[in-house]
Design a protein around this motif. Sequence first.
Motif, mmCIF file in Angstrom:
data_model
loop_
_atom_site.group_PDB
_atom_site.id
_atom_site.type_symbol
_atom_site.label_atom_id
_atom_site.label_comp_id
_atom_site.label_asym_id
_atom_site.label_seq_id
_atom_site.Cartn_x
_atom_site.Cartn_y
_atom_site.Cartn_z
ATOM 1 N N ASN A 39 0.676 -1.118 0.368
ATOM 2 C CA ASN A 39 -0.020 -0.106 0.051
ATOM 3 C C ASN A 39 0.578 1.853 -0.285
ATOM 4 O O ASN A 39 0.741 2.526 0.684
ATOM 5 C CB ASN A 39 -0.924 0.331 1.247
ATOM 6 N N VAL B 299 -1.387 -8.854 5.898
ATOM 7 C CA VAL B 299 -2.615 -8.558 5.104
ATOM 8 C C VAL B 299 -3.859 -9.608 4.585
ATOM 9 O O VAL B 299 -3.699 -10.585 5.254
ATOM 10 C CB VAL B 299 -2.244 -8.123 3.368
ATOM 11 N N THR C 276 -4.966 -7.397 -0.814
ATOM 12 C CA THR C 276 -4.128 -6.348 -0.322
ATOM 13 C C THR C 276 -3.003 -5.807 -1.365
ATOM 14 O O THR C 276 -2.260 -7.158 -1.698
ATOM 15 C CB THR C 276 -3.233 -6.423 0.861
ATOM 16 N N SER D 196 -1.520 -9.013 -5.713
ATOM 17 C CA SER D 196 -1.689 -9.241 -5.061
ATOM 18 C C SER D 196 -1.664 -10.774 -4.800
ATOM 19 O O SER D 196 -1.088 -11.306 -5.697
ATOM 20 C CB SER D 196 -3.475 -8.781 -4.221
ATOM 21 N N ASN E 70 -11.225 -3.921 -5.474
ATOM 22 C CA ASN E 70 -10.028 -4.394 -5.862
ATOM 23 C C ASN E 70 -9.485 -4.246 -7.329
ATOM 24 O O ASN E 70 -8.613 -3.558 -6.977
ATOM 25 C CB ASN E 70 -10.242 -5.113 -4.813
ATOM 26 N N GLU F 176 -8.944 -1.325 2.324
ATOM 27 C CA GLU F 176 -8.070 -1.461 1.022
ATOM 28 C C GLU F 176 -8.373 -0.698 0.304
ATOM 29 O O GLU F 176 -6.607 -0.310 -0.643
ATOM 30 C CB GLU F 176 -8.230 -2.556 0.916
ATOM 31 N N ASP G 273 -6.535 3.063 0.946
ATOM 32 C CA ASP G 273 -5.091 2.537 0.384
ATOM 33 C C ASP G 273 -4.721 2.670 -0.947
ATOM 34 O O ASP G 273 -3.024 3.156 -0.983
ATOM 35 C CB ASP G 273 -4.500 0.887 0.971
#
Length: 478
Positions: free
Chosen positions: A53, A62, A66, A76, A364, A390, A393
């Motif tokens: 992040n 995490v 993430t 990720s 995400n 997330e 971030d």
Amino acid sequence: MYHFIVGSSSEGICLLSDADILSAYTPHLQIVGLTGGEYLLKNIGNADDVIVNREKVVMARVTGNTRIDIGKTDFSIKALLDSGGKISIECKKDRQATVPQERIENSRICSAGASDECDIFLPSPRVAWKSFDLKRKGENWFIHPVHGNRKPILWEKDKNLKVGQYQLSRKDEELKAIQVTHNRLDLSNIIVTKEIYDKNEKRKKKADLANNVSLSIKSGEFVGIIGPSGAGKSVLLKAIRGIEPMTSGDIFINFQNTSENKHLLEKIGFICQNDIVYNELTVEENIRSSAQLRLPSDWPVEAIWERADQIIKKLSLEDCCGKRVSEISGGQKKRVNLANELVWEPDFILADEVCSGLSAYDTNNIVRHLRNIADSGKIVMLTIHTPDIETLDYMDMLLVYDKGGYIAYYGPAKEAMKYFSRDHYSPHKSPKLIFDVLEREKSESDIFQKAKENTDKTISYPPPKNFAKKIRYLPRCW
């Protein structure tokens, strides 16, 4: 509990499970699986190698979604496992603009355009394949447009020439081409008042959907916009793009007022909440048709297809490019919408509720791609209804809208939770805390005072007079 090692090479990121491949990869991370879908990361390489992040870490806890950066590659854990333990990267360098290195002799003609056969090579989807010819006659330089019956234009001395995102300058008989990567967006006292239907009172009434909004955004920044339904998040994006008329206020792009320079709006890509795709066409056909419509008309078909393929790879759509859009997932469909805008390489991306109705994983994924776009030097603004930690971030700045179009907060996304938890208790340790605070009863004077405090911090000032006098803009088809 289980663990594995992640390493990298010039080809990509890989799970290192066999000792015989350790020599081919540089180990960076030890990952330990925990309960509840979480993982513990331990940096076993260089202290500056691993970024979680956008912060350097030695150890971090995490989830599977993430964002992790190793070198210039982001991924990720879930994406790595889903891809079979290996993520390949393309190491192809971006093509750079080139100009003749020798002195431009008298009467010489230099061609300019996006084709690599041109003397002045300007690789950009916003520049025509063969844009113009540049001819020197004594001390005077003349621009001869290739398209249309236009007369030659005198290139005045000491003035720069703007072609797409390139700026050409000349000194004596020498030429220079610089790609302009620094952009800036300023909003000054934006007010948008609309007549809306009030379901409770069963009548139409005027409502402020942007109330004295002032802020500045620079290249490379990713700004998230959240707030209650009906607060005016989408209206603000539409006002910036010129779709929604403003009641008052000014919008500046690179210190130039968009109301006086409408061509500046062509730098902005807008992605609306509703999908604008052809369901009966494949993903590849959708993106190719968009490229044909958006790129200059003189681009050859092979170059258009190549540009479409670049965007397909950039947004990781290779696996579904042969499927009809009606057969793909909602997250993939949103990426097709994003691809349709990216084909012409806008400097600004305004995404309106593009994560609406998506799963946490797909949300995400979309936000991660928007982060990558911002990292390439673009300005990205995203309205999102209910982000998670997330998602925040990935963002640089967060704009929190309150009812009435007021700014409740504008600042670093990572500081937003701390700001809203100062004077209020909430059982939520997520962005729901922000909505808890916004939904509490408060007087109109309290709202106005908070908005004034935040506006004073983010206000942008009018541009200096005569800022752009030395830049001559050419039509978009050039």
